[in-house]
Write a protein that holds these residues in place. Sequence first.
Motif, short mmCIF file in Angstrom:
data_model
loop_
_atom_site.label_atom_id
_atom_site.label_comp_id
_atom_site.label_asym_id
_atom_site.label_seq_id
_atom_site.Cartn_x
_atom_site.Cartn_y
_atom_site.Cartn_z
N VAL A 27 0.85 -1.19 0.00
CA VAL A 27 0.00 0.00 0.00
C VAL A 27 0.89 1.24 0.00
O VAL A 27 1.86 1.33 0.75
N SER A 28 0.55 2.19 -0.83
CA SER A 28 1.31 3.44 -0.92
C SER A 28 1.35 4.13 0.44
O SER A 28 0.32 4.36 1.07
N GLY A 29 2.57 4.42 0.92
CA GLY A 29 2.72 5.10 2.22
C GLY A 29 2.96 4.16 3.39
O GLY A 29 3.23 4.61 4.50
N VAL A 30 2.83 2.84 3.15
CA VAL A 30 3.09 1.87 4.22
C VAL A 30 4.45 1.23 3.98
O VAL A 30 4.61 0.37 3.12
N GLY A 31 5.44 1.66 4.75
CA GLY A 31 6.78 1.07 4.65
C GLY A 31 6.89 -0.11 5.61
O GLY A 31 5.95 -0.40 6.36
N PRO A 32 8.04 -0.79 5.60
CA PRO A 32 8.23 -1.94 6.49
C PRO A 32 8.02 -1.62 7.97
O PRO A 32 7.42 -2.41 8.69
N LYS A 33 8.49 -0.44 8.42
CA LYS A 33 8.33 -0.09 9.84
C LYS A 33 6.86 0.03 10.22
O LYS A 33 6.44 -0.41 11.30
N VAL A 34 6.08 0.64 9.34
CA VAL A 34 4.65 0.79 9.61
C VAL A 34 3.96 -0.58 9.53
O VAL A 34 3.07 -0.89 10.34
N GLY A 35 4.39 -1.41 8.58
CA GLY A 35 3.84 -2.77 8.47
C GLY A 35 4.04 -3.55 9.75
O GLY A 35 3.11 -4.21 10.25
N ILE A 36 5.24 -3.46 10.32
CA ILE A 36 5.54 -4.13 11.60
C ILE A 36 4.71 -3.52 12.73
O ILE A 36 4.18 -4.23 13.58
N ALA A 37 4.58 -2.18 12.72
CA ALA A 37 3.79 -1.49 13.77
C ALA A 37 2.34 -1.97 13.75
O ALA A 37 1.72 -2.16 14.81
N ILE A 38 1.78 -2.20 12.55
CA ILE A 38 0.40 -2.68 12.45
C ILE A 38 0.30 -4.10 13.00
O ILE A 38 -0.61 -4.44 13.75
N GLY A 71 -14.46 -2.39 6.56
CA GLY A 71 -14.19 -0.97 6.33
C GLY A 71 -13.87 -0.22 7.60
O GLY A 71 -14.05 0.99 7.70
N ASP A 72 -13.37 -0.94 8.61
CA ASP A 72 -13.06 -0.34 9.92
C ASP A 72 -11.64 0.22 9.92
O ASP A 72 -10.72 -0.38 10.48
N HIS A 73 -11.45 1.38 9.30
CA HIS A 73 -10.10 1.95 9.20
C HIS A 73 -9.56 2.41 10.55
O HIS A 73 -8.35 2.48 10.76
N LYS A 74 -10.45 2.69 11.51
CA LYS A 74 -10.01 3.16 12.82
C LYS A 74 -9.14 2.13 13.55
O LYS A 74 -8.30 2.48 14.36
N ALA A 75 -9.36 0.84 13.23
CA ALA A 75 -8.57 -0.21 13.88
C ALA A 75 -7.08 -0.02 13.62
O ALA A 75 -6.24 -0.33 14.47
N PHE A 76 -6.74 0.52 12.45
CA PHE A 76 -5.33 0.67 12.08
C PHE A 76 -4.66 1.86 12.76
O PHE A 76 -3.43 1.92 12.85
N THR A 77 -5.46 2.81 13.23
CA THR A 77 -4.87 4.00 13.86
C THR A 77 -4.26 3.68 15.23
O THR A 77 -3.57 4.51 15.81
N ALA A 78 -4.49 2.46 15.73
CA ALA A 78 -3.86 2.05 17.00
C ALA A 78 -2.37 1.80 16.82
O ALA A 78 -1.61 1.75 17.79
N ALA A 79 -1.93 1.65 15.56
CA ALA A 79 -0.52 1.38 15.28
C ALA A 79 0.27 2.68 15.18
O ALA A 79 -0.23 3.68 14.65
N ASN A 80 1.50 2.68 15.70
CA ASN A 80 2.37 3.85 15.61
C ASN A 80 2.62 4.21 14.14
O ASN A 80 2.92 3.34 13.34
N GLY A 81 2.48 5.49 13.83
CA GLY A 81 2.78 5.95 12.48
C GLY A 81 1.60 5.84 11.51
O GLY A 81 1.75 6.13 10.33
N VAL A 82 0.43 5.40 12.01
CA VAL A 82 -0.74 5.29 11.13
C VAL A 82 -1.79 6.32 11.55
O VAL A 82 -2.42 6.19 12.59
N GLY A 83 -1.94 7.35 10.72
CA GLY A 83 -2.97 8.36 10.97
C GLY A 83 -4.25 7.99 10.23
O GLY A 83 -4.29 7.00 9.49
N PRO A 84 -5.32 8.78 10.42
CA PRO A 84 -6.61 8.47 9.78
C PRO A 84 -6.55 8.34 8.26
O PRO A 84 -7.16 7.45 7.68
N LYS A 85 -5.78 9.22 7.61
CA LYS A 85 -5.72 9.18 6.14
C LYS A 85 -5.06 7.90 5.64
O LYS A 85 -5.54 7.26 4.70
N LEU A 86 -3.95 7.52 6.27
CA LEU A 86 -3.25 6.30 5.87
C LEU A 86 -4.12 5.08 6.18
O LEU A 86 -4.19 4.13 5.38
N ALA A 87 -4.80 5.10 7.31
CA ALA A 87 -5.68 3.99 7.69
C ALA A 87 -6.79 3.80 6.65
O ALA A 87 -7.10 2.68 6.25
#
Length: 200
Positions: A78-89, A105-121
């Motif tokens: 996914v555009s904007g998701v690097g390895p560090k963010v992948g591990i954080a998720i 479609g529950d994008h809010k679940a991903f915002t619990a990970a470091n480095g994931v804001g609402p737009k990226l989620a």
Amino acid sequence: MIYCLNGTVIKKTLDLVVISCGGVGYQMLVPSSVASALPAVGQQATLFTEMHVTENDVTLYGFDSEEQKACFKLLTGVSGVGPKVGIAILNVLTPEKITLAISAGDHKAFTAANGVGPKLAQRITLELKDKVSKGLAEGIGFGDVGQVPGASSNMTQAIAALSSLGYSPSEAAAAVSKADETLPVEEIIKIALRSMAKGR
């Protein structure tokens, strides 16, 4: 490409593991769940690996299952998701929970990970929705998307069964997520059907 490593654990921290194979120590960055589940230093372990190569660095990432590794690959696609963010998720969500969050479609679940804001989620759920829905409709789990279908979890089987009854994968995933994943498939389906009946 190094598919997996089987050897002796010689070092492990919360996010890093070193496994010795044939006299060579391979350092891997891992989700915290992997590090905590590994046997003690000096014991044998197997980790599935994904290698990332950049201009200045070569990094190995380690996972305790092929499903987790495949999940990491899809996330980092996914555009904007690097390895560090992948591990954080993967630090905060299991592959199964990621599948359910994307399907519902529950994008809010991903915002619990470091480095994931609402737009990226939102981008993660949007870009992976079709892939995950297609996999669930075929009765396969997140880790099997794009691969030969294998054994699927109780939740995935329940979603596949509900899809065959005419519900969309996102409707099915949203209803199934309310059930306990350790229940038998039949019980999960019953709970999901009751939930959807109330909502109609």
